[in-house]
Design an enzyme around this catalytic site. Sequence first.
Site, PDB file in Angstrom:
ATOM      1  N   HIS A 101       0.861  -1.182   0.000  1.00 14.96           N
ATOM      2  CA  HIS A 101       0.000   0.000   0.000  1.00 14.96           C
ATOM      3  C   HIS A 101       0.903   1.239   0.000  1.00 14.96           C
ATOM      4  O   HIS A 101       1.996   1.202   0.551  1.00 14.96           O
ATOM      5  CB  HIS A 101      -0.834  -0.053   1.285  1.00 14.96           C
TER       6      HIS A 101
ATOM      7  N   CYS B 206      -4.645   2.544  -3.755  1.00 15.38           N
ATOM      8  CA  CYS B 206      -3.389   2.974  -3.106  1.00 15.38           C
ATOM      9  C   CYS B 206      -2.258   1.992  -3.366  1.00 15.38           C
ATOM     10  O   CYS B 206      -1.379   1.803  -2.524  1.00 15.38           O
ATOM     11  CB  CYS B 206      -3.565   3.189  -1.604  1.00 15.38           C
TER      12      CYS B 206
ATOM     13  N   ASP C 294       2.548  -4.887   8.188  1.00 17.17           N
ATOM     14  CA  ASP C 294       1.381  -4.044   7.967  1.00 17.17           C
ATOM     15  C   ASP C 294       0.149  -4.951   8.082  1.00 17.17           C
ATOM     16  O   ASP C 294      -0.156  -5.717   7.166  1.00 17.17           O
ATOM     17  CB  ASP C 294       1.488  -3.395   6.578  1.00 17.17           C
TER      18      ASP C 294
ATOM     19  N   GLN D 144      -4.908  -5.186   6.742  1.00 13.37           N
ATOM     20  CA  GLN D 144      -5.907  -6.042   6.087  1.00 13.37           C
ATOM     21  C   GLN D 144      -5.944  -7.446   6.675  1.00 13.37           C
ATOM     22  O   GLN D 144      -6.537  -8.350   6.080  1.00 13.37           O
ATOM     23  CB  GLN D 144      -5.614  -6.153   4.582  1.00 13.37           C
TER      24      GLN D 144
ATOM     25  N   LYS E 184     -10.729  -0.281  10.088  1.00 18.14           N
ATOM     26  CA  LYS E 184     -10.882  -1.468   9.235  1.00 18.14           C
ATOM     27  C   LYS E 184     -11.196  -2.712  10.061  1.00 18.14           C
ATOM     28  O   LYS E 184     -11.435  -3.781   9.519  1.00 18.14           O
ATOM     29  CB  LYS E 184      -9.609  -1.689   8.417  1.00 18.14           C
TER      30      LYS E 184
HETATM   31  C1  LIG Z   1      -5.741   0.833   4.504  1.00 14.37           C
HETATM   32  C2  LIG Z   1      -4.369   0.345   4.458  1.00 14.37           C
HETATM   33  C3  LIG Z   1      -3.307   1.108   4.932  1.00 14.37           C
HETATM   34  C4  LIG Z   1      -3.476   2.510   5.434  1.00 14.37           C
HETATM   35  O1  LIG Z   1      -4.396   2.582   6.486  1.00 14.37           O
HETATM   36  P1  LIG Z   1      -4.939   3.985   7.002  1.00 14.37           P
HETATM   37  O2  LIG Z   1      -6.085   3.619   7.868  1.00 14.37           O
HETATM   38  O3  LIG Z   1      -5.349   4.764   5.789  1.00 14.37           O
HETATM   39  O4  LIG Z   1      -3.825   4.641   7.732  1.00 14.37           O
HETATM   40  C5  LIG Z   1      -2.051   0.554   4.908  1.00 14.37           C
HETATM   41  N1  LIG Z   1      -1.845  -0.692   4.447  1.00 14.37           N
HETATM   42  C6  LIG Z   1      -2.840  -1.459   3.983  1.00 14.37           C
HETATM   43  C7  LIG Z   1      -2.538  -2.853   3.515  1.00 14.37           C
HETATM   44  C8  LIG Z   1      -4.131  -0.961   3.971  1.00 14.37           C
HETATM   45  O5  LIG Z   1      -5.119  -1.723   3.496  1.00 14.37           O
END
Ligand SMILES: *Cc1c(COP(=O)(O)O)cnc(C)c1O
Length: 411
Positions: free
Chosen positions: A128, A369, A205, A208, A231
């Site tokens: 991302h 993104c 990260d 997801q 999320k």
């Molecule tokens: C949504 C997302 C982000 C960024 O999250 P924010 O809530 O916008 O800070 C980073 N990495 C992944 C894989 C995402 O799906």
Amino acid sequence: MNSTSTIGFNINEIREQFPALRRQVYGKNLIYFDNGATSQKPQNVLDAIQQYYTKDNANIHRGVHFLSQQATNEYEVARKTIQQYINAPKSEEVIFTKGTTDSINLIAFSFGQRLKPGDEILISEMEHHSNIVRWQMLCERQGCTLKVLPINEKGELEMDLLDTYLTEKTKLVSITHISNTLGTINPVKTITQKAHAVGAKVVIDGAQSIQHKKVDVQALDCDFYVFSGHKVFGPTGIGVLYGKEAILNDMPPYQGGGDMIAKVTFERTTYNELPFKFEAGTPHIAGGICLGKAFEFLNKLDMDKVLAYEAELCAYAEDMLSTFEGVRIIGTAKKKTSVVSFVVDGIHPFDMGTLLDKQGIAVRTGHHCTQPLMDKFGIPGTIRASFAFYNTKEEIDIFIRAVEKSIQMLS
Ligand SMILES: *Cc1c(COP(=O)(O)O)cnc(C)c1O
């Protein structure tokens, strides 16, 4: 709606907990397939937001009065709930941030100060933007090099190449657990082991993954794990940085201000201990408390069953989509979940998304993104349906008919 509990939970009971799923758009029942962008909120989270601002509002960590102590207590209870959920050894290792992006910025600013010219940071081709751009900024400032582990045409990391990408110069590896665009589940535990073998630290990260899969930071042995509250069925503006205590203690503060100090004089300031060292200023108190409530909700679910159910939804949608001529699924990893990205020959994703919207179906279109990933596949964007445990096969049936109708209208 299907209420059989072959999936291990009663989907009707679950859906009852999410009022947004009962609304209509354009006179049609909403079908919410944009969970990758943000998830809907369960009633206990909504109630907690209302309760906090109606009755319990106070600033934390400094008040002598009843409300302040109560708010402090609830905020710290939430931290413990999250600690237990991710199996962090200590609650001090759970830092509240604004979200994934903010957590990555914290690591880049603070941990990143130690990096030297020639040091390397390794990410992957499926990251991302928030796990790309901040590292580029860091590399520019510190004179280090960003390296990018490639993926294959299915959207899986080229694990065979990992050993050549990891060198004694690698100081940090930052990899997504599950891809927001492809749904690929990455072997982050193996990556962590290999990264540690060359002395690199690892950021996962989890934006997801934590809403789809059980996460145990000790089993993964990662140095940092980051995610966003919104999320994972919680509020916006709140997120988490988990970090190993020794590493966090070794890192300088990110922002300066109230709450993060031990003692301030004009000559010199000493810093507070973890987690407060990294939480300058009045935090998102309601956000933290209500994120704790989201995890209380998740605690009632069997996440292994959630993972299996969502993978089943994913496979079901993909099977039917692939029967349409001109449809190409982007992201066909052996291990994937919750995300179906696709393109249709001759149809712009935005046009398809607009027609689906008019039928009450919320999907996301565009690059998600992940522009470098779109370049890799040679496409401008995809149509992405992303699922949560409250979605059903019946919704997918409606979605498939709507896709079919849209293809007829647009081609
Ligand atoms: C949504 C997302 C982000 C960024 O999250 P924010 O809530 O916008 O800070 C980073 N990495 C992944 C894989 C995402 O799906």
